[in-house]
Design a protein around this motif. Structure first.
Motif, short mmCIF file in Angstrom:
data_model
loop_
_atom_site.label_atom_id
_atom_site.label_comp_id
_atom_site.label_asym_id
_atom_site.label_seq_id
_atom_site.Cartn_x
_atom_site.Cartn_y
_atom_site.Cartn_z
N ALA A 358 18.85 -5.90 8.37
CA ALA A 358 17.95 -5.78 9.51
C ALA A 358 17.39 -7.15 9.87
O ALA A 358 17.19 -7.48 11.03
N GLU A 359 17.14 -7.96 8.82
CA GLU A 359 16.60 -9.30 9.05
C GLU A 359 17.64 -10.32 8.64
O GLU A 359 17.99 -10.41 7.46
N VAL A 360 18.10 -11.08 9.59
CA VAL A 360 19.10 -12.11 9.29
C VAL A 360 18.34 -13.42 9.08
O VAL A 360 17.47 -13.77 9.88
N PRO A 361 18.63 -14.14 8.00
CA PRO A 361 17.88 -15.39 7.75
C PRO A 361 17.99 -16.35 8.93
O PRO A 361 19.00 -16.38 9.63
N PRO A 362 16.93 -17.14 9.13
CA PRO A 362 16.85 -17.99 10.32
C PRO A 362 18.03 -18.96 10.44
O PRO A 362 18.54 -19.19 11.53
N GLU A 363 18.46 -19.50 9.33
CA GLU A 363 19.53 -20.50 9.40
C GLU A 363 20.77 -19.91 10.05
O GLU A 363 21.44 -20.54 10.87
N GLN A 364 21.07 -18.62 9.70
CA GLN A 364 22.26 -17.99 10.24
C GLN A 364 22.03 -17.54 11.68
O GLN A 364 22.91 -17.65 12.53
N ALA A 365 20.80 -17.09 11.94
CA ALA A 365 20.48 -16.71 13.31
C ALA A 365 20.61 -17.93 14.24
O ALA A 365 21.10 -17.83 15.37
N GLN A 366 20.18 -19.09 13.71
CA GLN A 366 20.29 -20.31 14.52
C GLN A 366 21.74 -20.70 14.75
O GLN A 366 22.12 -21.12 15.84
N LEU A 367 22.57 -20.52 13.72
CA LEU A 367 23.99 -20.84 13.88
C LEU A 367 24.58 -19.98 14.99
O LEU A 367 25.31 -20.48 15.86
N ALA A 368 24.21 -18.69 14.97
CA ALA A 368 24.70 -17.80 16.02
C ALA A 368 24.22 -18.25 17.38
O ALA A 368 25.00 -18.30 18.35
N ALA A 369 22.95 -18.60 17.46
CA ALA A 369 22.38 -19.01 18.74
C ALA A 369 23.04 -20.29 19.24
O ALA A 369 23.39 -20.41 20.42
N ARG A 370 23.25 -21.22 18.31
CA ARG A 370 23.82 -22.52 18.68
C ARG A 370 25.20 -22.34 19.32
O ARG A 370 25.56 -23.03 20.25
N HIS A 371 25.94 -21.37 18.82
CA HIS A 371 27.30 -21.17 19.33
C HIS A 371 27.38 -20.02 20.32
O HIS A 371 28.47 -19.62 20.74
N GLY A 372 26.22 -19.47 20.67
CA GLY A 372 26.20 -18.39 21.64
C GLY A 372 26.87 -17.12 21.15
O GLY A 372 27.51 -16.39 21.92
N LEU A 373 26.77 -16.87 19.85
CA LEU A 373 27.41 -15.68 19.30
C LEU A 373 26.51 -14.47 19.45
O LEU A 373 25.30 -14.56 19.31
N ARG A 374 27.13 -13.34 19.69
CA ARG A 374 26.40 -12.08 19.71
C ARG A 374 26.06 -11.70 18.28
O ARG A 374 26.96 -11.50 17.47
N LEU A 375 24.79 -11.62 17.93
CA LEU A 375 24.38 -11.26 16.58
C LEU A 375 23.84 -9.84 16.59
O LEU A 375 22.90 -9.54 17.33
N VAL A 376 24.43 -8.96 15.81
CA VAL A 376 23.99 -7.57 15.74
C VAL A 376 23.34 -7.35 14.38
O VAL A 376 24.01 -7.05 13.40
N ALA A 377 22.04 -7.53 14.33
CA ALA A 377 21.34 -7.36 13.04
C ALA A 377 21.16 -5.88 12.75
O ALA A 377 20.94 -5.08 13.65
N GLY A 378 21.28 -5.55 11.48
CA GLY A 378 21.17 -4.14 11.09
C GLY A 378 22.32 -3.31 11.64
O GLY A 378 22.22 -2.10 11.77
N GLY A 379 23.43 -3.97 11.93
CA GLY A 379 24.55 -3.29 12.59
C GLY A 379 25.57 -2.73 11.60
O GLY A 379 25.52 -2.96 10.39
N ARG A 380 26.45 -1.91 12.16
CA ARG A 380 27.54 -1.30 11.39
C ARG A 380 28.78 -1.29 12.26
O ARG A 380 28.68 -0.95 13.45
N VAL A 381 29.91 -1.57 11.72
CA VAL A 381 31.16 -1.32 12.44
C VAL A 381 31.48 0.16 12.30
O VAL A 381 31.44 0.71 11.20
N THR A 382 31.77 0.82 13.42
CA THR A 382 31.97 2.28 13.38
C THR A 382 33.40 2.69 13.70
O THR A 382 33.76 3.83 13.51
N GLY A 383 34.19 1.75 14.20
CA GLY A 383 35.57 2.13 14.50
C GLY A 383 36.37 0.95 15.00
O GLY A 383 35.82 -0.12 15.30
N THR A 384 37.68 1.13 15.05
CA THR A 384 38.56 0.08 15.58
C THR A 384 39.57 0.73 16.50
O THR A 384 39.78 1.93 16.45
N GLN A 385 40.18 -0.10 17.34
CA GLN A 385 41.23 0.40 18.23
C GLN A 385 42.43 -0.51 18.14
O GLN A 385 42.32 -1.67 17.76
#
Ligand SMILES: [Zn+2]
Lengths: 992, 84
Positions: A358-385
């Motif tokens: 649910a809480e992603v450490p700031p260093e990783q959140a910043q990495l995501a932000a720096r590269h414009g990545l979509r960060l889904v905290a507290g997320g789950r993969v539910t399926g693939t196609q």
């Protein structure tokens, strides 16, 4: 050169200067030295590599190591075809050929995929439920169908053309694994001066340092590993075995390992084995086997393109391959973020990072932000196609909102499981460590310590420090010492993670065991049906029972069981870790012991002579015995055997009986020992005389028989049957050392020292007089039946024993083995005028059946002395092995089958050994059985078939008729019951 | 498993053959048959220390009493049978 479109332009531990062509499913592809088959396939954009075991679902490459459940291929062709080979461990070589498995007609279009539609019918336990009735259908219908539809690769049909070796090694410290922990352990123990063996499964040393973009001591990890390797290579008492899997921990500090000496080459070079199996005896063992990344169970988690996050880094950093261009990373903690960084550096586009926390450490959140990545905290993969390959990933955020993004790679990081298998092979159970959400070694077997990631200490710094400490301690325990090596600088980041093993309720099948196609629904079914204990659920679902032994499946399966049971994982228990760690080829286990080397041939000293004189041979244990000597013009073996038998009855024959066991028993206690061992009394035997000896087991049944010659007051020569030569010596040693240790006796096997020739027939005495050096008096008075004398033949000292197996006037001539052939030549030369005829074991058998002597068929371990008509031999005046228990009522019951003879009532129908005996006219059922035929032959002396049999109340039935029934081979005849001695019942000829 | 032969040193178990329990004592020749039946057939199956007879068959051929733990397979002591 074909394009390796997914190969990175730079980096990696590959040699771009050389291009290696190879084929996968006949398609020509190219890779580089340093590639595995898996990395080379990925470099060429090949994602679909096989079909799954049960549902024939498309499968790709999940891992980069020995844990691979999916990417199993048939490697090589023809006699070298090797099924179920993990593409992730196969080093690429020029000309490599591999094929996908378990698909028909092709990998892309597989008819077996219809099994997926039938999935509701073939869930867990379907073997037990579906095919119960009728039983006959199993063999004819179900099994062939299942074998075709389910299964893995095909075994080669031809014999393996390669050689395998077995080797032993002894060391002070065995280090298993050459990652950071193992390298430091070897360094510490080696510097201390201990004899060290470092065993690494990979071709290169370094472990995860080869796969991670990290530095040790200020330089790239692989480079640091190379420097350590150079120092280790210079240590004279340290040996490195690479490409070697330690696959079992055995009792007493013994480790079994297999070295793939030439698997990375197209063919083994001359004089090198393909593989070598090692038995390593170590005083101390450091297990530094690392850890295996754990997948997460979610819907569609088996689609090609779903890959472990650590494997993604291996392909990027070690093999310079981009495993996907549009990636989603699904992680339960910090570790997956290393793949995010490496994928970005490799040029991949990352569409989302799904972090279960649910809480992603700031260093990783910043990495995501720096590269414009979509960060889904507290997320789950539910399926693939995707069809044959991943095209999209569906995930839910913390609030449960689902969405999908396009992706060709889904990197999954579910945490790491320590590779503690060897620590558990002796029955020790691992312990659940709630801090790292994984099993760690519990109580350890003696002499073994676990270091680094295998002990659940995951940072590189921890591994290095752990390795140094355990390696030094192991050396110290062996009496060596040195200063502890300095711990090099390395990352020591925390490994924060949440325990997430399973995403229930997703779309599509969620696989727990990818290799055996076991889903979360199968585990739920097992639970519903009461198979709730870990070991029961494993067997019901077959989870973890495939060739990968559930390396990526086991803990997730336990987690799902725990959740269903409302228990903690630590309460569900674990399944047992059994050897081998990875599959081991049977050839490596056999080593050189195959064919004739598995079952060596024993030849008597007369073998070559017999072969040159037309003998056919029969195997008797390891021995080859001359069975008969065919002569020109004889239509079949019976002609030869009949001729040989009649020669013995009418003239003289000579037979090689060197295979009899021969033992010298010497010392003041020899007679007393033999009195204990034999049922009859031996101590009263005079020097120069022989006696038949009957040996019982302590339970009262007959063990063996033979003859005893008294060579001197304190020296005996005893013979045993060919089959029991080894067992009788062992028995004598037992009786001496365990039962009568006070007796002063020596025992020596002289089986191979003496050739023994049986000379039998009315002209035997004349023949021997012509053959032996002049001097000895062979008259009946000087050398009566059951006596022996020393003689010479061509100056060579020999022994002449007068005894008869055939019932004729007969002798056994003992000749020192080296002179056997010369003696035989002289016998044939000088015996020609007496009509001397060599005879084989077949005639020997006929002669003894005609004479009613018990042998193999009668000495079957279930007969007593009394059964064989030898009851009067058992002395009641002394203690002997088996005497007391032979007195038990059931063993003296008059109704017990006893030895009788049989003649066909019509005088000509052959009787077969093994036939059942029945009262004529009663139903042919087991309850009416009265005994069986033990030996049978055609008697040329009587001119009719005869047999020996064990028959209830046999003595009382003499003269009556009995039905001889052989339902297996269609035999059914009446026979007359007669005494077992068909020829010369008074025994006059042998005394003549 | 490794067995420390008092005559040859520590060797792999592939050099040895095992017979069975070392403790049953052979009764007197005329002891009652039940005593003999017990000697020939009745065996304990303990969990823990146990004394077995082994022979160093592919070595010095000595019969040995090997005391070992049936649970852990640890060899506790090895003595020549003639002295045991
Ligand atoms: Zn020994």
């Amino acid at each position: 050169m074909s394009a390796q479109r997914w190969r990175l332009g730079e980096g990696g531990l590959i040699d771009r200067s050389r291009v290696l062509p190879f084929r996968f499913d006949e398609r020509l592809l190219h890779g580089h030295p340093g590639d595995t088959l898996a990395s080379a396939l990925l470099a060429n954009g090949v994602r679909l590599v096989g079909r799954s075991f049960k549902y024939h679902r498309p499968r790709g490459i999940l891992s980069a190591g020995p844990e691979e459940p999916n990417a199993l291929v048939e490697l090589r062709g023809g006699a070298r075809r090797e099924p179920n080979t993990r593409a992730t461990q196969v080093e690429l070589f020029e000309g490599l050929e591999a094929r996908s498995q378990n698909r028909w007609p092709s990998l892309g279009f597989d008819l077996g995929a219809v099994n997926g539609v039938l999935a509701p019918m073939i869930g867990a336990g379907f073997y037990y439920k579906t095919f119960m009735w009728p039983a006959a259908f199993w063999e004819k219908l179900y099994e062939p169908l299942i074998r075709r539809a389910a299964g893995l690769g095909r075994a080669p049909q031809a014999a393996d053309p390669d050689r395998y070796e077995r080797a032993h090694a002894h060391c002070d410290v065995l280090v298993i694994g050459a990652g950071p922990a193992g390298l430091m352990a070897a360094l510490a123990a080696g510097r201390a001066g201990a004899r060290v063996l470092l065993v690494e499964e990979d071709a290169a040393l370094g472990g995860r340092l080869l796969s991670e973009a990290e530095e040790v001591d200020g330089r790239p990890g692989a480079e640091w590993a190379g420097a350590v390797e150079a120092e280790l290579a210079d240590m004279p008492r340290l040996r490195i075995l690479r490409r070697t899997s330690a696959f079992a921990l055995l009792d007493g500090g013994v480790v079994a390992a297999v070295e793939r000496v030439a698997d990375h080459l197209p063919e083994p070079p001359a004089h090198l084995p393909r593989q070598r199996s090692w038995k390593i005896v170590a005083r101390r063992i450091v297990l530094a086997a690392g850890a295996i990344e754990r997948p997460v169970v979610f819907g569609g988690n088996d689609r090609p393109g779903v890959m472990l996050a650590g494997a993604v880094r291996s392909y990027l950093n070690r093999h310079a391959v981009l495993p996907g261009r549009r990636a989603v990373v699904f992680t339960v903690g910090d570790d997956g973020w290393r793949s995010v960084a490496d994928l970005l550096r490799g040029g991949a586009q990352i569409d989302a990072v799904v972090d279960a926390r649910a809480e992603v450490p700031p260093e990783q959140a910043q990495l995501a932000a720096r590269h414009g990545l979509r960060l889904v905290a507290g997320g789950r993969v539910t399926g693939t196609q995707g069809g044959r390959h991943l095209t999209a990933v569906r995930f839910a955020d913390a609030a449960g909102r689902e969405e999908g993004v396009g992706a060709d790679l889904l990197a999954v990081s579910g945490g790491w499981n320590p590779s503690l298998h060897l620590a558990c092979h002796l029955g020790n159970r691992p312990r659940w460590d709630a801090a790292i959400h994984a099993f760690v070694p519990g109580e350890l077997p003696p002499g073994l310590v676990v270091a680094g990631a295998a002990a659940g200490r995951f940072s590189t710094h921890a591994a290095l420090a752990d390795g140094a400490a355990t390696g030094l301690a192991a050396a110290q325990a062996c009496g060596f010492d040195a200063a502890a090596p300095e711990i090099p600088r390395a990352e020591d980041a925390p490994r924060d993670a949440v325990p997430l093993f399973h995403v229930p309720g997703g779309r599509g099948k969620a696989f727990v065991d990818l290799q055996h196609d076991v889903t979360d629904a199968d585990i739920a079914l097992a639970h519903r049906e009461g198979f709730r204990a870990a070991e029961h659920a494993k067997r019901y679902t077959t989870l973890g029972m495939a060739t990968d032994q559930g390396k990526t499946a086991g803990v997730n399966g336990l987690a799902i069981l725990a959740r269903l049971a409302g228990q903690a994982i630590s309460e569900v228990g674990t399944t047992t870790h059994r050897p081998p760690w990875t599959p081991v080829a049977i050839g490596a286990v056999a080593g050189p012991h195959r064919g004739r080397h598995f079952r060596p041939a024993r030849h008597t000293p007369l073998h070559d002579w017999a072969a040159a004189n037309g003998a056919s041979f029969v195997e008797a244990g390891l021995w080859y015995r001359a069975q008969w000597y065919a002569r020109p013009g004889e239509a079949g073996w019976r002609d030869s055997v009949d001729r040989e038998v009649l020669a013995v009855r009418n003239a003289v024959g000579v037979c090689d009986v060197s295979t009899l066991g021969k033992i010298e028993v010497a010392g003041p206690g020899a007679a007393a020992l033999l009195d204990l061992v034999y049922a009859n009394t031996i101590s009263t035997l005079a020097v120069g005389r022989l006696r038949y000896g009957l040996m019982l087991r302590e339970d009262g049944f007959v063990m063996d028989d033979g003859t005893v010659a008294r060579l001197a007051e304190d020296r005996f020569f005893v013979t045993t049957t060919t089959a029991n030569a080894g067992a009788v010596l062992q028995h004598l040693e037992y009786c001496h050392q365990v039962l009568r240790p006070a007796l002063d006796v020596s025992l020596l096997s002289v089986t191979d020292a003496w050739a023994q020739l049986s000379v039998a027939g009315p002209r035997a005495r004349d023949l021997l007089a012509a053959v032996l050096d002049p001097g000895p008096d062979l008259s009946n008075a000087a050398l009566p039946h059951m006596a022996w004398i020393a003689v010479r033949l061509g100056g060579v000292p020999c022994r002449l024993y007068r005894l008869s197996f055939s019932g004729e006037l007969a002798y056994e001539l003992g000749v020192p083995a080296d002179y056997a052939e010369a003696a035989m030549r002289r016998i044939m030369e000088r015996g020609a005028s007496f009509g001397v005829t060599p005879y084989g074991t077949e005639a020997l058998g006929v002669l003894r059946i005609e004479k009613g002597h018990p042998a193999g068929g009668e000495l079957n371990g279930q007969t007593t002395a009394r059964d064989l008509g030898l009851g009067r031999l058992v002395s009641t005046r002394k203690d002997c092995i088996g005497r007391r228990l032979a007195e038990r009522p059931a063993l003296t019951d008059p109704a017990r089958p006893v030895l009788v003879g049989l003649k066909p009532a019509d005088g000509r129908t052959p009787i077969r050994a093994g036939s059942h005996l029945l009262e004529p006219g009663v139903a042919a059922v087991t309850a009416n059985g009265l005994g069986h035929v033990t030996s049978a032959c055609f008697s040329p002396t009587l001119g009719m078939p005869i047999a020996l049999a064990l028959l209830s109340d046999g003595t009382a039935r003499l003269g009556q008729r009995i039905r001889v029934f052989d339902p297996l081979r269609g035999g059914d005849l009446e026979a007359e019951i007669c005494p077992p001695v068909f020829v010369d019942p008074q025994g006059e000829r042998s005394r003549g | 498993m490794r067995i420390n032969c008092p005559f040859c040193g520590t060797r792999g178990n592939e050099e040895f053959t095992v017979l069975g329990a070392a403790d049953p004592v052979r009764p007197d020749a005329d002891a009652p048959v039940p005593d003999w039946v017990a000697y020939a057939h009745a065996r304990e199956n303990p969990r823990g220390p146990h004394r077995d007879l082994w022979q160093h068959q592919h070595g010095c051929r000595a019969w040995l009493v090997v005391e070992r733990d049936t649970l852990t397979h640890a060899v506790i002591a090895v003595r020549p049978a003639r002295d045991a």
